[in-house]
Enzyme design. Structure first.
Site, PDB file in Angstrom:
ATOM      1  CE  LYS A 111      -4.304  -1.256   1.835  1.00  0.00           C
ATOM      2  NZ  LYS A 111      -4.924  -1.835   3.310  1.00  0.00           N
ATOM      3  CE  LYS A 194      -8.579 -10.896  -3.502  1.00  0.00           C
ATOM      4  NZ  LYS A 194      -8.206 -11.642  -1.860  1.00  0.00           N
ATOM      5  CE  LYS A 197     -11.812  -2.025  -0.021  1.00  0.00           C
ATOM      6  NZ  LYS A 197     -12.459  -2.983  -0.066  1.00  0.00           N
TER       7      LYS A 197
END
Ligand code: TRP
Length: 332
Positions: A111, A194, A197
């Protein structure tokens, strides 16, 4: 006694992966365990959030929990920031967490990206806040996905470090709870990524709020290959997009991939997709409708959060006092 704690971040629309991989599995737990399900808004703000959207998403995740079948009478549903003890315990745990443990966290590295010097302290401390969430309730079991296993491992280490440092047996070491067959829902456009978001293509994921038309359209547009469905799962090797759709069907129908292959062997994906679409609409449509109704009644949703906060807060306060006594902090 067994107590379950889990949380979801209010950062954007929940998608099919959140539902099949997590929330759906929680519904069965509430019969046999004391369950606390949290909307972790303090985790969300470790990355930039728009305040209006954060408020809306917090209510939306609450609505998804309820629409998916989590009973606010049986479980405690609340948002993290309403119980200030989460932040207080985070500080106490921060003081006994070695930097070396946090430096190993792979999610922080991902991140924070290349410019690690610019990453916020909160992002770095994120796993300590997560440990505080769990330990504040002295939870024994934590249902988590693969991506959170390392954080849960750290929560166990922190619990052990606290117990050892103060010579107590206060925190149970929380166990990861693996529920059913792990359902990994991949993107409808690229079966090796995946459903996430951050996918910017609107067609790549099914959102829990999608209506029947949107579900049908996205499944129709889902990428596949030109081969028919195989007789056995072996025939899905190296066919990521095809495998993903078969897995989604199996998860929604609560059956196995073998069964689905057996049922549709030799059929083309055009036909399979229309069956999948009907199934998805049947399973997800009623949930989406209830989410819509709950969104139209924010007073009701806020009432659920308030009553959950009261119940969570009572446990949190009692435990925090005990922890303050162990640590040697004077109380009023
Ligand atoms: N970090 C988790 C996630 O992003 C959310 C979370 C916060 C959580 N606190 C938790 C999950 C405690 C389980 C237990 O998915």
């Amino acid at each position: 006694m067994s107590r379950i704690f889990s949380g979801v971040q209010p950062t954007g629309n929940l998608h099919l992966g959140n539902y099949l991989g997590a929330i759906r599995n929680w519904v069965g737990l509430q019969e046999n365990f004391e369950c606390i399900f949290c909307i972790v808004d303090l985790h969300a703000i470790t990355l930039p959030q728009d305040p209006e959207e954060l408020r809306a998403h917090t209510r939306e995740v609450t609505a998804v929990y309820i629409a998916a079948g989590i009973d606010p009478e049986k479980c405690i549903i609340f948002n993290q920031s309403m119980v200030p003890e989460h932040s207080e315990l985070t500080w106490m745990l921060s003081c006994i967490t070695p930097l070396g443990w946090l430096n190993r966290m792979t999610q922080f590295k991902a991140k924070a990206g290349k410019h690690r010097e610019n990453a916020g302290l909160g992002l770095y401390a994120y796993p300590v806040l997560m440990a505080a969430d769990i330990l504040l309730y002295r939870a024994t079991h934590v249902p988590v996905g693969d991506d959170q296993k390392q954080h849960l491992e750290l929560a166990r280490d922190i619990a052990g470090a606290f117990n050892q440092k103060y010579g107590v047996d206060y925190f149970p070491l929380p166990e990861p709870q693996i529920l059913g067959a792990a359902t990994r829902v991949m993107s409808l456009r690229d079966g090796s990524h995946k459903m996430s978001k951050s996918d910017d293509s609107d067609y790549s994921r099914l959102n829990m709020t999608d209506d029947a038309d949107a579900i049908a359209l996205k499944i129709r547009k889902a990428r596949t290959d030109a081969d028919p469905l195989p007789e056995t799962p072996d025939g899905l090797a190296n066919r990521a997009e095809a495998a993903n759709l078969v897995e989604i069907y199996a998860a929604l129908a609560e059956t196995s991939v073998e069964e689905v292959c057996h049922k549709f062997a030799g059929k083309m994906f055009s036909e399979f997709k229309s069956e999948l679409s009907d199934l998805a609409v049947a399973r997800l449509g009623p949930i989406a409708r209830e989410i819509g109704e709950l969104k139209a009644d924010p007073g009701y949703v806020d009432g659920i959060l308030r009553s959950g906060t009261k119940r969570a807060g009572a446990i949190a306060k009692r435990h925090l006092h005990e922890i303050q006594d162990i640590v040697g902090l004077l109380r009023p």
